[in-house]
Design an enzyme around this catalytic site. Structure first.
Site, PDB file in Angstrom:
ATOM      1  N   ASN A  10       0.868  -1.178   0.000  1.00 64.20           N
ATOM      2  CA  ASN A  10       0.000   0.000   0.000  1.00 64.20           C
ATOM      3  C   ASN A  10       0.902   1.223   0.000  1.00 64.20           C
ATOM      4  OD1 ASN A  10      -1.787   2.056   0.496  1.00 64.20           O
ATOM      5  ND2 ASN A  10      -2.357   1.380   2.567  1.00 64.20           N
ATOM      6  N   TRP A  11       0.974   1.866  -1.157  1.00 58.50           N
ATOM      7  CA  TRP A  11       1.912   2.997  -1.284  1.00 58.50           C
ATOM      8  C   TRP A  11       1.377   4.277  -0.640  1.00 58.50           C
ATOM      9  CZ3 TRP A  11       3.813   2.688  -7.114  1.00 58.50           C
ATOM     10  CH2 TRP A  11       4.436   1.454  -7.315  1.00 58.50           C
ATOM     11  N   LYS A  12       0.108   4.291  -0.308  1.00 58.83           N
ATOM     12  CA  LYS A  12      -0.524   5.486   0.290  1.00 58.83           C
ATOM     13  C   LYS A  12      -0.281   6.688  -0.622  1.00 58.83           C
ATOM     14  CE  LYS A  12      -0.092   3.216   4.732  1.00 58.83           C
ATOM     15  NZ  LYS A  12       0.119   3.295   6.177  1.00 58.83           N
ATOM     16  N   GLU A 168      -4.919  -4.909  10.658  1.00 61.10           N
ATOM     17  CA  GLU A 168      -3.885  -3.890  10.842  1.00 61.10           C
ATOM     18  C   GLU A 168      -4.129  -3.156  12.165  1.00 61.10           C
ATOM     19  OE1 GLU A 168      -2.007  -2.678   6.825  1.00 61.10           O
ATOM     20  OE2 GLU A 168      -3.696  -1.360   7.199  1.00 61.10           O
ATOM     21  N   SER A 214       4.013  -2.142  10.194  1.00 57.36           N
ATOM     22  CA  SER A 214       5.470  -2.202  10.370  1.00 57.36           C
ATOM     23  C   SER A 214       6.080  -3.535   9.931  1.00 57.36           C
ATOM     24  CB  SER A 214       5.852  -1.870  11.822  1.00 57.36           C
ATOM     25  OG  SER A 214       5.439  -0.551  12.150  1.00 57.36           O
ATOM     26  N   GLY A 235       3.083  -1.086   4.210  1.00 53.81           N
ATOM     27  CA  GLY A 235       3.090   0.335   3.894  1.00 53.81           C
ATOM     28  C   GLY A 235       4.498   0.802   3.543  1.00 53.81           C
ATOM     29  N   GLY A 236       5.165   1.433   4.507  1.00 54.32           N
ATOM     30  CA  GLY A 236       6.472   2.060   4.284  1.00 54.32           C
ATOM     31  C   GLY A 236       7.477   1.173   3.561  1.00 54.32           C
TER      32      GLY A 236
HETATM   33  P1  13P Z   1       3.414   0.397   7.603  1.00 55.53           P
HETATM   34  O1  13P Z   1       3.904  -0.873   6.952  1.00 55.53           O
HETATM   35  O2  13P Z   1       4.129   1.616   7.092  1.00 55.53           O
HETATM   36  O3  13P Z   1       3.364   0.294   9.085  1.00 55.53           O
HETATM   37  O4  13P Z   1       1.887   0.590   7.106  1.00 55.53           O
HETATM   38  C1  13P Z   1       1.007  -0.464   7.193  1.00 55.53           C
HETATM   39  C2  13P Z   1      -0.220  -0.114   6.450  1.00 55.53           C
HETATM   40  O5  13P Z   1      -0.957   0.780   6.830  1.00 55.53           O
HETATM   41  C3  13P Z   1      -0.522  -0.860   5.210  1.00 55.53           C
HETATM   42  O6  13P Z   1      -1.807  -0.611   4.771  1.00 55.53           O
END
Ligand code: 13P
Length: 257
Positions: A10-12, A168, A214, A235-236
Site C-alpha cells: 500500500n503505497w498510500k 492492521e 510495520s 506500507g512504508g
Molecule cells: P506500515 O507498513 O508503514 O506500518 O503501514 C502499514 C499499512 O498501513 C498498510 O496498509
C-alpha cells in the site's frame, strides 16, 4: 485447507508516475519466478494505469487504495470499481484505518464499498484493526468483532469467499512497532472464528487474512509461521523495490512451512 499467501504494498500518498514506473520495473526483475506468493502493488490512482501496464503479464497484480460505491454520476472526486478495473487493477483496499480516521469511513461505508468492489469484479482487501487505547482498554476483540460484523453484514458466502481481510492494528502502522507473532495470531484466529460463525467453516477456512503494521523483511517470516497469517499488507517498506522484494521472498520461504 491451503491458502496462497498474499503480500500487498500500500503505497498510500507516495510516488509520482515516473517514480512508480521505476519501482515496479525493478520489482518485476527482483521477484520474477516467485510462484507461491500472490503479489499486489497499490499505487495512487494517478499511477494505476501506467503501473498496471508495466506489470502486465508479470504475475504481479495492481490494486487501488479506495473506491466509491456508486457506478457513475455527480460524485466529484470519486472513482468507481469499473474505472479501477479499466485502469488494469484486480484489487482494491477498503476501509484502511487512515480512511476511517481522516475521511470518516465507517463499517457501513466499508460494507457498501466492499459490495461495490465485488460487483465490479475486483477483489477487496478489507482492513480492520484496533487503536492503542482500545487495545489497552481490553477492547480489541469487541472492536475487531464489530468491524468484521459490520463490514460483511448481509453478505452471501459466495461474496465472502471472494475477498481478503487485512488485520492492521492501528498502533503498529507506521510506528515501527510490529505486533508480536502471538498478538497477531490471536487476532487473526479471532477474525477467522467470527467469519466462521457468520459464513461457515468452509468460507472461514479458505479466507486469506493479511497482517499489516510495520512489516519488514526481518519480521515477515516469523509472522507468516503463525497458522492464521496468510500474508501482509505493507506500507512504508513497500516504497522501495529491494525491501519489498525481500518481504515477498521471505514470505514465500516461510509459506513452505
Ligand atoms: P506500515 O507498513 O508503514 O506500518 O503501514 C502499514 C499499512 O498501513 C498498510 O496498509
Amino acid at each position: 485447507m491451503s491458502r496462497k499467501p498474499i503480500v500487498a504494498g500500500n503505497w498510500k500518498l507516495n510516488k509520482t508516475i515516473k517514480e512508480a514506473i521505476d519501482l515496479v520495473t525493478q520489482l518485476k526483475r527482483l521477484i520474477s519466478g516467485t510462484q507461491n506468493v500472490e503479489v499486489v502493488v497499490c499505487p495512487p490512482y494517478t499511477a494505476l494505469g501506467e503501473v498496471s501496464e508495466v506489470l502486465m503479464e508479470s504475475g504481479i497484480h495492481t490494486g487501488a487504495q479506495d473506491l466509491f460505491w456508486e457506478e457513475k454520476g455527480a460524485f466529484t472526486g470519486e472513482v468507481s470499481a469499473t474505472l479501477i478495473k479499466e485502469a488494469g487493477a484486480r484489487f482494491v483496499i477498503v476501509g484502511h484505518s487512515e480512511r476511517r480516521q481522516f475521511f470518516q469511513e465507517t463499517d457501513e461505508t466499508v460494507n457498501k464499498k466492499t459490495r461495490a468492489a465485488l460487483a465490479g469484479g475486483l477483489t477487496p482487501i478489507v482492513c480492520v484493526g484496533e487503536t492503542l487505547s482500545q487495545r489497552e482498554g481490553g477492547k480489541t476483540f469487541a472492536v475487531v468483532g464489530a468491524q468484521v460484523k459490520g463490514a460483511f453484514a448481509g453478505f452471501s458466502a459466495d461474496q465472502m469467499g471472494r475477498l481478503v481481510v487485512a488485520y492492521e492494528p492501528v498502533w503498529a502502522i507506521g510506528t515501527g512497532k510490529v505486533a508480536t507473532p502471538a498478538q497477531a495470531q490471536e487476532a487473526h484466529g479471532f477474525i477467522r472464528k467470527e467469519v466462521g460463525k457468520m459464513f461457515g467453516d468452509e468460507v472461514s477456512g479458505s479466507l486469506r487474512i493479511q497482517y499489516g503494521g510495520s512489516v519488514k523483511p526481518e519480521n515477515i517470516a516469523e509472522l507468516m509461521r503463525e497458522p492464521d497469517i496468510d500474508g501482509a499488507l505493507v506500507g512504508g517498506a513497500s516504497l522501495e523495490a529491494a525491501g519489498f522484494a525481500d518481504i515477498v521472498k521471505n514470505a514465500g520461504i516461510a509459506a513452505l512451512k
